[in-house]
Enzyme design. Structure first.
Site: not given
Lengths: 721, 222
Positions: B196, B86, B194
């Site tokens: 994560e 990002c 993302h």
């Protein structure tokens, strides 16, 4: 040296100070105030800061309980979640600024509420917002929707807090006054909470954060005024937000608190330096002396008046432990933020403002907050609603389409997809339906959040409407398996000088008070926004309830599944009967008549406890609120992507908005177990249908789920943006 | 595996990225942007999401000139691994470690949504846990994710099999639906979605787990 204007009647009136209030100032001072002093009085005594119309009634609210660590009066309320941890939360309005300048008004509303939370030592972990706009055909509405939503996203996303819930509604009563109520909650260790009361004489008063400019001078006074056609001239009183600075201020403040440097701390919100300094001195029973020459300034030649009334954002005031000055300064230098000693605590009851070697204000400090006016405004009880006229029987699918094609009841993904709802990687339940849930980082605990009110109900019946807002919040928390803990109230009303408006306020407070007591979710913080009127027309009374619930263990407590093909649909609570003030009446028949549904708080408690006690049998659950059984069942089906069949086609049963009700999806064996348990607990439960196929069917009326879902998913963007 | 996660003022996915590395078994050090050196033995540097420097000037532009960035570049030039997510992807294009630029989303709105990504190549230590053609669900959350490259660069990326992920339904107007790209040596990955946020069944699903696991596996044995 600038000379200050003479005090004239016009200047007094322009500060929103009424003649009797000015007489009171003369009595306190034994002399005329100067211009800066008048500004300080106006900032402290306006409705926004002093709660002068509402205090008498707010005092009646239940605010205590074993779970409450800190009730109203501080920056935010605090509730215990066990294991030495607590949740710090509050909801606050930014209505007037958002109507004038939607992006910045909404953004700084989010910024202000986040600051309230981290000022107390809590890292924000969740945000919500409750938005009320005028009708979608009003020329201002779409611009406000775009601006407010972008402003909330722009601030919260950059700051890095997940926005996990909220509400959006449209009604012509908000044409001239939109409502933007921002909620934030943070997580803190119970033994590391920071309060605003100063302590110790001769302690340095430190200014932290962004520099002071002229933005927002007079903002708090503006927020307490009615609007008229000069509104466009008010734009310079709206502040400009900088979420990047706020993020750094939060990190720096939390780091600073860990060093032991902070004796007390207060954020600068409305009427920035004035309110924060007076608050710290008043609570600590100390005086404060400020030297404005040391205030970090963004603009040149600012006067004492401007600095004391500036509402520049992202600033804090702190009383510093002098032994830790070097450490404290280093933290702020690391984050490239201003850190300036601007004054000290003094023993006497005095608020002393020095600027360029001269005394610019010398006021008795306690009198500024303690002697703030308090009114017992005349009020009249809202008359009983006329009986509901006949409601025609309607084809139930047509009725459902009438609801979901309205931006009030269509899906809100256009809104919440503009908010980062996953940052911090602990969002267990995303926005969309019911309560949002955020896990307590590194644990199996989680906290649920919801914000609720049905303004049409409150207008028809303030007492029942007030109760209903709390009851719906209770049900939304319950439906995800959470135990409700505590509540924040954001009271949005019209002009309190009108007895019928004051009567709405008094009634709503009574209802809220009864409900939070019965449902054991005390009010721990809140905010009042009055004078939401334009050219004499007030908003619908809108007491927004923000509530927090706890899931002690996600694996055991969470009701987070979806309905599946073959599941049974159970109704917990009575069959629907009440159509007064219903969504169906408003959206389909364009009617707002009848009484609000009455709330049986005993039934609410009993049914809520039943849901929680029988979580193990429940695959999916939703509360039934406006839109009734039909809308709730459709929403469950739509979320799960499976059709639903309801046996009845009776309008009151499908669209009635009776309270204390839930819909439950589960398999046949679980349904049998629930029936047995309900019998033991004295809870009314019935099977009303099943999840099957790919259509929505109410009695003999049927439509493909995919078609209804497409309508539901598109109506908001199509009509409101 | 030893990982470092850079922290710029305004980073707000730094903790999330550290947690994802840790769940995969990595030892993680957080590195402040004013530092001038990375920990000596770091295998991979994570450049996290957020709004470094408030996205002022241009997303990632100021972070690309932070003191730590020289070390980040040196690490990549030595053949070290870098994952930019990002805002981290924006920083990597601004530093020149990856080609292209991230422009404002085509509809001008911020978008936060779980999206289906197509794994375009399994030929990297980031993507070897997937098969080319796999569809995985990974959340996006950005205002400036419109990946833009000229035709020549696009042709080169394609010829060198450096497009890591594409969107099934393009949320931001990116050229050729590109969601993530690899460096020439395939050791620097920048992506807008993302991963994560997809390592935890209670949060955003688990389709990102394979990325962190395959990194750990490759870098442990390296």
């Amino acid at each position: 040296m600038t000379t200050e204007p003479e005090i004239t009647e016009e200047i007094i009136a322009a500060h929103g100070i009424k003649p009797d209030e000015y007489a009171n100032i003369l009595r306190i001072l034994n002399r005329d105030p100067n211009f800066t002093e008048l500004g300080i009085f106006s900032a402290m005594w306006n409705e926004h800061c002093s709660y002068k119309s509402s205090k008498k009634w707010l005092r009646t609210l239940p605010t205590e309980g074993p779970q409450v660590i800190c009730g109203p009066g501080e920056n935010a309320g605090i509730v215990d979640i066990g294991d030495g941890q607590c949740i710090v939360f509050k909801m606050e309005s930014h209505n007037h600024p958002s109507y004038i300048e939607p992006y910045q008004g909404a953004a700084t509303g989010v910024g202000g509420i986040l600051r309230d939370v981290f000022t107390m030592g809590a890292r924000p972990i969740a945000a919500m917002n409750s938005l009320s706009f005028g009708e979608v055909t009003h020329p201002k509405t779409k611009r406000l929707v775009h601006g407010v939503v972008e402003g909330i996203g722009g601030y919260g996303n950059c700051f890095g807090v997940p926005t996990v819930g909220g509400e959006v509604r449209f009604h012509p009563a908000y044409n001239g006054n939109c409502l933007v109520n921002a909620f934030a909650a943070g997580l803190a260790d119970t033994d590391k909470i920071f309060y605003s009361a100063a302590s110790g004489v001769g302690m340095p008063v430190v200014y932290l954060g962004a520099k002071t400019g002229r933005d927002g001078v007079g903002g708090a006074t503006m927020a307490s005024a009615e609007f008229d056609d000069t509104i466009e001239e008010k734009r310079p009183t709206v502040q400009v937000g900088d979420p990047f600075t706020e993020k750094r201020l939060m990190e720096a403040t939390l780091e600073l608190m860990a060093t032991g440097a902070v004796i007390s701390i207060q954020d600068m919100g409305a009427a920035g330096l004035t309110c924060s300094a007076v608050e710290m001195g008043d609570k600590g029973e100390l005086g404060i002396k400020l030297n404005l020459d040391d205030v970090p300034q963004r603009e040149e030649n600012m006067t004492a008046y401007e600095m004391m009334l500036s509402e520049s954002q992202e600033r804090m005031l702190m009383v510093l432990n002098p032994d830790k000055e070097a450490e404290a300064r280093a933290v702020f230098e690391k984050w490239d933020l201003d850190f300036a000693i601007v004054g000290e605590t003094i023993p006497e009851d005095r608020f002393l403002i020095m600027h360029q070697g001269e005394c610019r204000a010398d006021l008795p400090l306690r009198a500024l907050s303690g002697n703030a006016p308090e009114y017992d405004r005349p009020w009249v009880e809202t008359p009983e609603a006329a009986p509901l006229a006949d409601v025609p029987q309607i084809d139930p699918i047509d009725g459902l389409k009438g609801l979901i094609s309205s931006p009030n009841y269509g899906a809100k993904q256009w809104v919440y997809e503009q908010y980062d709802h996953m940052v911090m990687a602990d969002t267990v339940r995303r926005p969309g339906l019911g309560a949002g849930i955020v896990r307590v980082h590194g644990t199996e605990k989680a906290v649920a959040f919801t914000s609720d009110v049905t303004p049409r109900y409150v207008k028809a019946n303030p007492v029942e409407g007030g109760k209903q807002a709390v009851a719906e919040a209770y049900r939304n928390l319950t439906a995800v398996g959470a135990t409700p803990l505590a509540t924040t109230d954001n009271m949005n009303f019209g002009n309190p000088e009108k007895p019928e408006i004051m009567g709405q306020f008094v009634g709503a407070i009574q209802g809220i008070g009864e409900a939070v007591k019965a449902l054991d979710m005390p009010i721990v913080s809140g905010n009042v926004s009055l004078y939401n009127e334009t050219d004499g027309t007030g908003i619908l009374p809108t007491p927004t309830i923000g509530a927090v619930g706890l899931l002690k263990n996600l694996d055991e407590d969470l009701i987070g599944g979806e309905a599946r093909e073959g599941h049974v649909l159970l109704l917990v609570g009575e069959t629907g009967t009440h159509l007064g003030q219903s969504a169906l009446l408003y959206e389909v028949f364009n009617r707002e008549d009848g009484d609000a549904p009455h709330v049986d708080l005993t039934a609410e408690k009993k049914n809520g406890d039943f849901i929680r006690a029988n979580r193990a049998y429940i695959r999916a659950c939703t509360d039934i609120s406006d839109g009734g059984l039909a809308l709730a069942a459709f929403e469950m089906a739509e979320a799960a992507g499976v059709g639903v069949q309801i046996d009845t086609d009776e309008t009151p049963a499908l669209f009635g908005e009776d309270q204390a009700r839930y819909l439950v999806a589960c398999n046949f064996d679980q349904a049998e177990a629930l029936m047995t348990e309900a019998g033991k607990a004295g809870v009314t439960i019935s099977s009303v249908g099943k999840f099957v196929g790919d259509t929505v069917k109410f009695g003999g009326s049927e439509a493909p789920l995919a078609d209804l879902a497409a309508l539901y998913r598109s109506s908001f963007a199509e009509k409101a943006t | 595996m030893k990982a470092a996660v850079l922290v710029f003022p305004g980073s707000n996915c730094d903790r999330d990225m550290a947690v994802a590395f840790e769940r995969a078994g990595a030892k993680v050090t957080m590195v402040w942007h004013k530092d001038t050196a990375l920990p000596g033995d770091v295998d991979i540097v994570g450049v996290p999401g957020g709004f470094s420097f408030g996205d002022y000037l241009r997303c990632g532009a100021i972070a690309a000139r932070s003191p730590i960035t020289a070390s980040l570049k040196a690490h990549a030039e030595r053949g070290g691994y870098v994952l930019g997510v990002c805002n981290g992807f924006q920083v990597l294009t601004e530093t020149g470690l990856l080609p292209g630029a991230l422009m404002r989303n085509a509809n001008l709105k911020f978008v936060c949504r779980a999206l289906d990504l197509r794994v375009e190549t399994s030929q990297s230590d980031f993507t070897s846990g997937y098969n080319a053609g796999d569809m995985i669900s990974i959340p996006v959350a950005h205002h400036d994710g419109n990946y833009t490259v000229d035709d020549e660069t696009l042709a080169k990326l394609r010829a060198e099999d450096r497009i890591a992920f594409t969107y099934d339904q393009n949320p931001n107007g990116s050229t050729a639906d590109i969601a993530g790209v690899l460096s020439e040596n395939r050791r620097v990955l920048g992506m807008m979605p993302h991963p994560e946020r997809a390592v935890d069944a209670q949060h955003g699903g688990t389709d990102g787990v394979a990325m962190f696991r395959s990194l750990t596996a490759s870098l442990e044995t390296a």
